[in-house]
Write a protein that holds these residues in place. Structure first.
Motif, short mmCIF file in Angstrom:
data_model
loop_
_atom_site.label_atom_id
_atom_site.label_comp_id
_atom_site.label_asym_id
_atom_site.label_seq_id
_atom_site.Cartn_x
_atom_site.Cartn_y
_atom_site.Cartn_z
N ARG A 77 40.95 41.57 48.64
CA ARG A 77 41.22 41.68 50.08
C ARG A 77 40.05 41.12 50.89
O ARG A 77 40.26 40.45 51.90
CB ARG A 77 41.47 43.14 50.44
CG ARG A 77 42.73 43.70 49.83
CD ARG A 77 43.04 45.11 50.32
NE ARG A 77 44.11 45.70 49.53
CZ ARG A 77 45.40 45.36 49.64
NH1 ARG A 77 45.76 44.45 50.52
NH2 ARG A 77 46.31 45.93 48.86
N SER A 78 38.84 41.38 50.46
CA SER A 78 37.68 40.85 51.15
C SER A 78 37.65 39.33 51.10
O SER A 78 37.38 38.66 52.11
CB SER A 78 36.40 41.42 50.52
OG SER A 78 35.25 40.87 51.13
N ASP A 109 48.88 47.40 43.42
CA ASP A 109 48.59 48.72 42.89
C ASP A 109 47.59 49.44 43.79
O ASP A 109 47.13 48.91 44.79
CB ASP A 109 48.04 48.59 41.46
CG ASP A 109 49.08 48.01 40.52
OD1 ASP A 109 50.27 48.28 40.74
OD2 ASP A 109 48.70 47.27 39.61
N ARG A 110 47.26 50.65 43.39
CA ARG A 110 46.37 51.46 44.22
C ARG A 110 45.03 50.76 44.41
O ARG A 110 44.61 49.94 43.59
CB ARG A 110 46.15 52.82 43.58
CG ARG A 110 45.52 52.78 42.21
CD ARG A 110 45.45 54.15 41.58
NE ARG A 110 44.86 54.11 40.25
CZ ARG A 110 43.57 54.11 40.02
NH1 ARG A 110 42.71 54.13 41.03
NH2 ARG A 110 43.09 54.07 38.78
N ASP A 111 44.35 51.12 45.49
CA ASP A 111 43.08 50.47 45.82
C ASP A 111 42.03 50.77 44.76
O ASP A 111 41.80 51.90 44.36
CB ASP A 111 42.59 50.94 47.19
CG ASP A 111 43.39 50.32 48.32
OD1 ASP A 111 44.02 49.28 48.07
OD2 ASP A 111 43.39 50.88 49.43
N THR A 112 41.39 49.72 44.31
CA THR A 112 40.27 49.80 43.38
C THR A 112 39.20 48.84 43.87
O THR A 112 39.38 48.13 44.86
CB THR A 112 40.70 49.40 41.96
OG1 THR A 112 41.07 48.01 41.98
CG2 THR A 112 41.87 50.23 41.47
N LYS A 113 38.09 48.79 43.18
CA LYS A 113 37.06 47.82 43.53
C LYS A 113 37.58 46.40 43.40
O LYS A 113 37.23 45.52 44.18
CB LYS A 113 35.82 48.01 42.64
CG LYS A 113 35.01 49.26 42.94
CD LYS A 113 33.76 49.32 42.07
CE LYS A 113 32.93 50.55 42.41
NZ LYS A 113 31.70 50.63 41.55
N ALA A 147 49.23 37.28 47.80
CA ALA A 147 49.84 38.60 47.98
C ALA A 147 49.17 39.39 49.10
O ALA A 147 49.84 40.05 49.90
CB ALA A 147 49.77 39.38 46.67
N VAL A 148 47.84 39.31 49.19
CA VAL A 148 47.13 39.99 50.27
C VAL A 148 47.55 39.43 51.63
O VAL A 148 47.83 40.18 52.58
CB VAL A 148 45.61 39.87 50.10
CG1 VAL A 148 44.88 40.35 51.36
CG2 VAL A 148 45.14 40.68 48.91
N LEU A 149 47.62 38.11 51.73
CA LEU A 149 48.02 37.49 52.99
C LEU A 149 49.44 37.88 53.37
O LEU A 149 49.75 38.10 54.55
CB LEU A 149 47.89 35.96 52.87
CG LEU A 149 46.46 35.44 52.67
CD1 LEU A 149 46.47 33.96 52.31
CD2 LEU A 149 45.62 35.66 53.93
#
Length: 323
Positions: A292-293, A282-286, A34-36
């Motif tokens: 993503r990292s 969803d919204r950015d969380t840790k 999903a990130v890609l």
């Protein structure tokens, strides 16, 4: 390494496996894919956990009419006809089969067909969610990757099984890359070795009798392309075990297995399963930042063969009758 979306002539294949079930490889596969896709790449996630597929559930999709079984049907035509659009732009699903008697017991010919059609899919990146265990099907789908991710938790059972899985995967690939029966026989001592024997030392003995074979073997080991991802970490101190296991893999198998990163045990990640939605939407969380990292670190490790995305060459599988 930067990757320009939609410029690849062939797909880069990333395989995600684990020595045992329950380590989180399916959730990791989906969120990386999903990130890609969010970054603009055309991505296919292929659910190759034969007989126990669940990516369609994680994506909030009904039981799919198309997927692996349809891909085996000659009347369906091109492999792209078997893909399903998802709620993530740029991400399509090749759904697996779940709860169907015998679904995991595909024939050798069917496996070869699936491998060929996977390579032919039109995408920038194909993320393959591989079934657990050391069966031939799981190993062959895992070995398909230009980059191979082994997922494990800090528990001793998961770490043990991750080592066993990688050992089996590399020896399976070596077996496919020898042409003579006598060469295959020379690899048998490594295949039959125990967990306390150093496979790399057994293989090194080939230099005494078959130096050319030894060179080929160690070239394949060097380019194997495995990385480790730790998962379900409760304490930061536990994360150090992944590096220790990676060093053991290098010492015993001769494999360089860098630790790509690790993920904390998280109620939010577990809840995303019941929400049937990739967490990174969803919204950015840790947790989303960690995925993503991992995804961007993964891109930086991809080989630069043929084009920026890297590719994997055709592997001919000469299956023994026991498979």
């Amino acid at each position: 390494m930067s990757i320009a979306p939609q410029q690849a002539a062939r797909s880069c294949i990333i395989t995600v496996g684990g020595g045992k079930g329950g380590v989180g490889k399916s959730i990791l596969s989906l969120n990386l894919a999903a990130v890609l896709a969010q970054d603009g790449h055309r991505v296919v996630i292929a659910d190759m956990d034969l007989g126990a597929a669940n990516q369609h559930l994680l994506l909030g999709l009904p039981s799919p009419a198309m997927g692996l079984q349809a891909m085996l049907d000659k009347s369906v035509g091109e492999a792209k006809n078997c893909l399903i659009e998802t709620q993530v732009p740029n991400l399509r699903l090749l759904a697996g089969t779940s709860g169907v008697l015998g679904a995991a017991n595909i024939t050798h010919a069917q496996k070869v067909l699936l491998l060929r059609k996977l390579r032919a899919l039109e995408a920038d990146i194909i993320v393959v969610d591989v079934g657990a265990g050391v069966g031939y099907n799981a190993l062959d789908f895992f070995d398909l990757g230009a980059r191979k991710l082994i997922v494990t938790t800090p528990q001793v059972t998961a770490l043990h099984d991750a080592y066993a899985f990688l050992k089996s995967a590399v020896l399976r690939l070596l077996r496919h890359n020898v042409e003579e029966d006598i060469d295959a026989a020379l690899l048998e001592p490594a295949t039959l070795s125990t967990s306390t024997e150093k496979v790399v030392q057994i293989l090194a003995r080939l230099r005494e009798t078959r130096p050319l074979l030894a060179d080929k073997v160690f070239t394949e080991i060097e380019r194997f392309g495995a990385c480790m991802v730790g998962n379900q970490v409760f304490k930061d101190a536990h994360a150090g075990v992944f590096g220790a296991v990676a060093r053991t893999m290098h010492d015993y198998l001769g494999l360089k297995v860098p630790v790509l990163g690790w993920l904390r045990s998280s109620a939010t990640i577990h809840e995303s399963v019941n929400n049937r939605r990739p967490l990174v939407l969803d919204r950015d969380t840790k947790d989303t930042a960690a995925f993503r990292s991992l995804a961007r670190t993964l891109l930086a490790t991809l080989p630069a063969e043929d084009h920026d995305l890297g590719v994997v060459d055709e592997v001919v599988i000469d299956e023994p009758s026991a498979a």
